[in-house]
Structure formats: C-alpha cells, structure tokens
Write an enzyme that holds these catalytic residues in place. Structure first.
Site, PDB file in Angstrom:
ATOM      1  N   ASP A  45      80.528 -98.666 -43.287  1.00 14.51           N
ATOM      2  CA  ASP A  45      81.452 -97.544 -43.439  1.00 14.51           C
ATOM      3  C   ASP A  45      81.537 -96.756 -42.127  1.00 14.51           C
ATOM      4  O   ASP A  45      80.610 -96.020 -41.790  1.00 14.51           O
ATOM      5  CB  ASP A  45      80.925 -96.666 -44.584  1.00 14.51           C
ATOM      6  CG  ASP A  45      81.818 -95.476 -44.871  1.00 14.51           C
ATOM      7  OD1 ASP A  45      82.924 -95.403 -44.297  1.00 14.51           O
ATOM      8  OD2 ASP A  45      81.398 -94.626 -45.680  1.00 14.51           O
TER       9      ASP A  45
ATOM     10  N   ASN B 117      83.866 -94.387 -41.270  1.00 11.21           N
ATOM     11  CA  ASN B 117      84.328 -92.991 -41.325  1.00 11.21           C
ATOM     12  C   ASN B 117      83.585 -92.146 -42.362  1.00 11.21           C
ATOM     13  O   ASN B 117      83.958 -91.001 -42.620  1.00 11.21           O
ATOM     14  CB  ASN B 117      85.845 -92.927 -41.561  1.00 11.21           C
ATOM     15  CG  ASN B 117      86.227 -93.430 -42.942  1.00 11.21           C
ATOM     16  OD1 ASN B 117      85.366 -93.876 -43.707  1.00 11.21           O
ATOM     17  ND2 ASN B 117      87.504 -93.369 -43.274  1.00 11.21           N
TER      18      ASN B 117
ATOM     19  N   ASP C  66      83.297 -92.252 -45.675  1.00 16.55           N
ATOM     20  CA  ASP C  66      83.872 -91.855 -46.970  1.00 16.55           C
ATOM     21  C   ASP C  66      83.291 -92.661 -48.134  1.00 16.55           C
ATOM     22  O   ASP C  66      83.751 -92.543 -49.269  1.00 16.55           O
ATOM     23  CB  ASP C  66      85.400 -91.977 -46.948  1.00 16.55           C
ATOM     24  CG  ASP C  66      85.865 -93.411 -46.795  1.00 16.55           C
ATOM     25  OD1 ASP C  66      85.007 -94.311 -46.600  1.00 16.55           O
ATOM     26  OD2 ASP C  66      87.084 -93.663 -46.865  1.00 16.55           O
TER      27      ASP C  66
ATOM     28  N   ASP D  31      84.989-100.166 -43.986  1.00 19.04           N
ATOM     29  CA  ASP D  31      86.299-100.187 -43.319  1.00 19.04           C
ATOM     30  C   ASP D  31      86.240-101.006 -42.032  1.00 19.04           C
ATOM     31  O   ASP D  31      85.190-101.540 -41.663  1.00 19.04           O
ATOM     32  CB  ASP D  31      86.757 -98.746 -43.040  1.00 19.04           C
ATOM     33  CG  ASP D  31      85.639 -97.904 -42.429  1.00 19.04           C
ATOM     34  OD1 ASP D  31      84.882 -98.459 -41.615  1.00 19.04           O
ATOM     35  OD2 ASP D  31      85.519 -96.703 -42.792  1.00 19.04           O
TER      36      ASP D  31
ATOM     37  N   ASP E 236      94.274-117.445 -51.337  1.00 19.91           N
ATOM     38  CA  ASP E 236      93.844-117.141 -52.699  1.00 19.91           C
ATOM     39  C   ASP E 236      94.533-118.068 -53.720  1.00 19.91           C
ATOM     40  O   ASP E 236      95.759-118.266 -53.634  1.00 19.91           O
ATOM     41  CB  ASP E 236      94.231-115.674 -52.971  1.00 19.91           C
ATOM     42  CG  ASP E 236      93.567-115.087 -54.186  1.00 19.91           C
ATOM     43  OD1 ASP E 236      92.333-115.017 -54.205  1.00 19.91           O
ATOM     44  OD2 ASP E 236      94.295-114.691 -55.118  1.00 19.91           O
TER      45      ASP E 236
ATOM     46  N   GLU F  75      91.644-121.700 -51.848  1.00 22.85           N
ATOM     47  CA  GLU F  75      90.895-121.626 -53.104  1.00 22.85           C
ATOM     48  C   GLU F  75      91.693-122.422 -54.130  1.00 22.85           C
ATOM     49  O   GLU F  75      92.816-122.037 -54.470  1.00 22.85           O
ATOM     50  CB  GLU F  75      90.755-120.167 -53.544  1.00 22.85           C
ATOM     51  CG  GLU F  75      89.901-120.005 -54.783  1.00 22.85           C
ATOM     52  CD  GLU F  75      90.007-118.611 -55.396  1.00 22.85           C
ATOM     53  OE1 GLU F  75      89.033-118.155 -55.984  1.00 22.85           O
ATOM     54  OE2 GLU F  75      91.082-117.986 -55.291  1.00 22.85           O
TER      55      GLU F  75
END
Ligand code: GLC
Length: 502
Positions: free
Chosen positions: A11, A13, A15, A19, A191, A245
């Site tokens: 993380d 930032n 929060d 990210d 996907d 996949e």
C-alpha cells in the site's frame, strides 16, 4: 511468472488497499526473487463487485490503484529491472457499469443492444435457458424490467457477458489490447478465455453442465477468435504473449487452446490440475504424467499451485515442509511455473470472520495482504500504515518478508535458490522431463537437455526413505531441507533434493 493481487500486495498511499505505488516500492524485491515477469490481477476502473474482474473501462486505471502516470512509471521501473509485465484481460464480460452495457440495456433498438447476449424469457416466464451463474447459485440470466428481456451473465449479475459473435465487439476488444501494447506491456493473462467462443450459441444444457456452463463452452469460434488475437499480438515488436484461463470438462483439453505451430492461438494455457491435487505421491505422480502428456512437444505446460481463486497451497498441504517440497517440484518441472505472490514466503490464508467477508465466492482467505514486517496482529501492522481491507495470513508474524529476507534457509531463501538455479541450468529451464515409475512415496524425475541431466527426488511421505543407490555420486544443487552433500543418509520425510552430476 509472479502473480500479484494488487489490492493485497503493498500500500503506497496508506489507505489500506494495495496500489501501483506499493508495487513500484517493491520492484527490487521482486527482481531479487529471480522471476522473469509479473502478472497483475485487474487494475482497471471497476465497481469492484468481483474486485476488478468487473471492468468498467478497459483503458484506464482505477483510482484506488493510482493513475496512468503511475502505471507508466511502474512499467518503466519493471523494465529497468528486466521484468516483463502481463496485465489481466477480461474479455468475456464487462461491468454492468461499462458504458457499452449502459447503452446496450437502454433499449431494444440501441445500436449496442447486440454487444451483449439478450433473450426473451420462455413463455412460462422462466429464464431463457437453464444456465446457472458461477457465483451465488442463481440463474445466469437477469431480467431487465423495462425491455422485458434478460441478459446473460455467467458470473455476477454485475458482470454481463459480451457477445463476441458481433464483429464490433471483437474490434472494440482488440482495441483494448492495442491500448496497452502501445504503452509497452509484454502480454496478458486472459480471464476465462474459452467463454468468448460461445457467442449467442446458448442453449439448454444437461442439468449437470447447466450448473457450471463455462465447462461446456469449447466452441470452434473460440479458437478462431484466438487465432486473430494471436495475429494482433504477433504484430507487435515486443513479441507479447498471452496465457489463457481455460476451464473445460476434460482438463487436458485446455491444451488445445495453444493451437498448432502453423495456426497458433494462446502461448500458454493454464492447467489447474496441480491446484486440485491432494498431497499424495500417487496422485502427484499421475498428475505430472497427465500434464506432461497433454502438453507434450511442441506444447509447453504451466504449473500453478496457488492463485487468487483457491486456498493457498501452504494452507491446503498444512506445513512448511510440504510447501518447501512443493516449491522444489514446481520450480523444477518442465513448464512455466506461476507463483502467487506470498507463496515464496510460505504464507497461509487469512481467517476471515463472517462480518468481514467481501468476496461473493468465498475467496477472501487467499487474498490476505502480504505481511512485510513481523510486527502486527491479525488486522493491523506488518508494514501497512492503515489496517488493510482483509485480515493478514494466520502466519503473518512468523513468515513476514523482513523475517526471511536475510535468511538463506527461509522459504524465501529456498525460492531464490531454486529460481537462480533454474535460470542458470538449461535442462531445468527448457529440458525434457523423464518421469520414473513411483517407488513407494519416492517421486523421481530427470530433466535433460543435450548432455546435461538433472535429477529431482521428492520423498512425498512422512517416513524416511532410503537414498537411491544409483544416486550416491551425484551432487546436491538445491534441497528443501538441510542437506548439502550426498552421503547416503536416507531422505527425510517431505525432503526434496535437486541433483547434478560433475
Ligand atoms: C476468473 C478469475 C476470477 C473471476 C472470474 C470472473 O476465474 O480468476 O477471479 O472471479 O474469472 O471474471
């Protein structure tokens, strides 16, 4: 290949949600692990009903992850460290908030109506076919009140299926690939890609298949679509690749999605049999034989033990010793190993209390955030400035990154050793695999390339087993345990050893 689940990686930032900045901060650590490429689960704008697998804009970054500038910076830093980047491409469905779907559902006459799969209900008012959605046990059709028709969604109602039989959809989706290829990405994980072949070819299935309709969507059109996607990829100078996949009733059939040398489709097609195998010598042996057979030359298999959809293998198998032996297996196989970030630390799943469940399909445990430091509890700390969106793995305090970074005997040390060995050893990288018949719980195979032969022995059992007589003169290249020389001592329970010959 190293799969990162961005929400749970790091993380930047503060929060509580991982990210792109967090990934940038750790590129050196990823490079030091010794992988060649990173695959990011989806980072596009999304309402996050399926945590990014419901895409509302294929050509941007969700603000929770950062900006396109952050993306460009991340790509540049990865490339500087000689790491390639694969994005997750979700071609079968969009978010219900994608402008294409908003337009499509607006009226029967919408120019984008046919971009999705719309059908009238049956005369008795029941759904158009008996297909069930993969999540939540509800029909794969949701009626859209004002037009009286229903739309198809093999996953959540918030994930309407695109209609790839419409050439405009194919074009628009090609455009999304080009957008990222033009920016310099090196490929995609695609996907549930076999689903794009179904088009409007959606009829009742047997009761058994209707419960998992994706297994029944192996259509010639899917292969045709993939050949055109492959031509698009091949037209780019960075020689991008695609791994797909593919879930089918017969697992081995997924191999057909690489096409043939003169009519290529995917570069790699996932095989998930290793994810589902129990820790049992006979089962592991059978699975290796089956995968090698279905992906024999010129095909090339993948090896997956964990991902963001399944409990982590450290949790499935139950101990560090199992996970260490599994690491030796997966990193010495013929095929491309896909590591799920955190497995190199031996992480377990997180325990998610009922009031913190967020995934519609029970997959929160394996998405637990990475503990970077040992200090913290189930919910806070471990290098995250704010309590992250999910609880940490149950072994976060003992298995954090910082507690293993400088210890060659740790799980991380073992992964680094095996990846370095693989990179330096042609027989491990690309050699043939010669699987010996199972001897009790002793699994054994050779990897061979030219004059080079490497032997791997894995004692899958929980009792010691004699050292094989013919391997007394070999030398130890890597081992799951403490062994550094061959002295004839029996193989410990769950011990795995990689051997070379002078
Ligand atoms: C794939 C993804 C899974 C997602 C589903 C729908 O199976 O791996 O996470 O929920 O597709 O997009």
């Amino acid at each position: 290949m190293y799969q990162i689940y961005p929400r749970s990686f790091a993380d930047g930032n503060g929060d509580g949600v991982g990210d792109l900045r967090g990934i940038i901060d750790h590129v050196d650590d990823i490079a030091a692990l010794g992988v060649d490429a990173v695959w990011l689960s989806p980072i596009y704008p999304s309402p996050m009903h399926d945590f990014g697998y419901d895409v509302a804009d294929y050509c941007n970054i969700d603000p929770v992850f950062g900006t396109l500038d952050d993306f460009d910076e991340m790509l540049a830093v990865l490339h500087e460290c000689n790491l390639r980047l694969l994005l997750d491409w979700v071609p079968n469905h969009t978010s219900s908030k994608h402008p294409w779907f908003i337009e499509s559902r607006s009226s029967i006459d919408s120019p984008r109506r046919d971009w999705y799969v719309w059908r009238d209900a049956r005369p008795d008012g029941s759904p158009p076919t008996n297909w069930m959605s993969m999540f939540k046990g509800v029909p794969a059709w949701t009626p859209d009140g004002h037009t009286g028709q229903s739309y198809l969604h093999l996953f959540l109602a918030e994930q309407p299926d695109l209609n790839w039989a419409n050439p405009e959809v194919e074009n628009a989706m090609h455009h999304t690939l080009r957008f990222w290829l033009d920016r310099g990405v090196d490929g995609f994980r695609s996907d549930v890609v076999n689903l794009i072949g179904k088009g409007t070819d959606v009829d009742d299935l047997s009761e058994e298949l209707a419960a998992v309709p994706l297994l029944a969507t192996d259509r010639p059109r899917g292969h045709e679509l993939l050949r055109r996607i492959r031509s698009l990829l091949d037209s780019y100078p960075q020689r991008p690749m695609m791994v797909g996949e593919v879930y089918l009733l017969s697992a081995g059939e997924s191999a057909s999605y690489v096409g043939t040398p003169d009519r290529p489709e995917l570069h790699l097609s996932f095989d998930f049999r290793a994810v589902h195998v129990r820790w049992d010598a006979a089962q592991i042996h059978r699975t290796i034989a089956a995968i090698q057979n279905d992906f024999s030359e010129p095909r090339w298999p993948t090896w997956v033990l964990s991902n963001h959809d399944q409990p982590r293998h450290r949790s499935r198998y139950g101990s560090d010793a199992h996970a260490r032996a599994a690491a030796v297996l997966s990193l010495t196989m013929r095929g491309t190993p896909f590591l799920y970030a955190g497995e190199e630390l031996g992480l377990t799943d997180g325990e998610v209390p009922p009031d913190r469940v967020v995934d519609p399909n029970g997959r929160d445990g394996c998405r637990a955030p990475i503990p970077w430091t040992p200090d913290g509890d189930a919910d806070t700390g471990h290098g995250w400035a704010t309590a992250p969106w999910l609880p940490f793995p149950t072994n976060a305090s003992t298995h954090s990154f910082a507690s293993q970074r400088d210890d060659p005997r740790s799980m991380l040390g073992l992964y680094r050793r095996l990846l370095a060995l693989r990179a330096a050893t042609p027989a491990l990288r690309s050699g043939a695999l010669d699987l010996a018949p199972l001897d009790g719980d002793l699994l054994r195979y050779d990897r061979v390339s030219g004059d080079q032969r490497i032997t791997v022995v894995v004692n899958c059992g929980t009792a010691a087993t004699p050292w094989p007589d013919d391997l007394l003169t070999a030398s130890v290249l890597a081992a799951s345990g403490e062994r550094i020389v061959v002295d004839g001592a029996p193989l410990d329970p769950l011990e795995a050893v990689v051997l070379g010959y002078e």
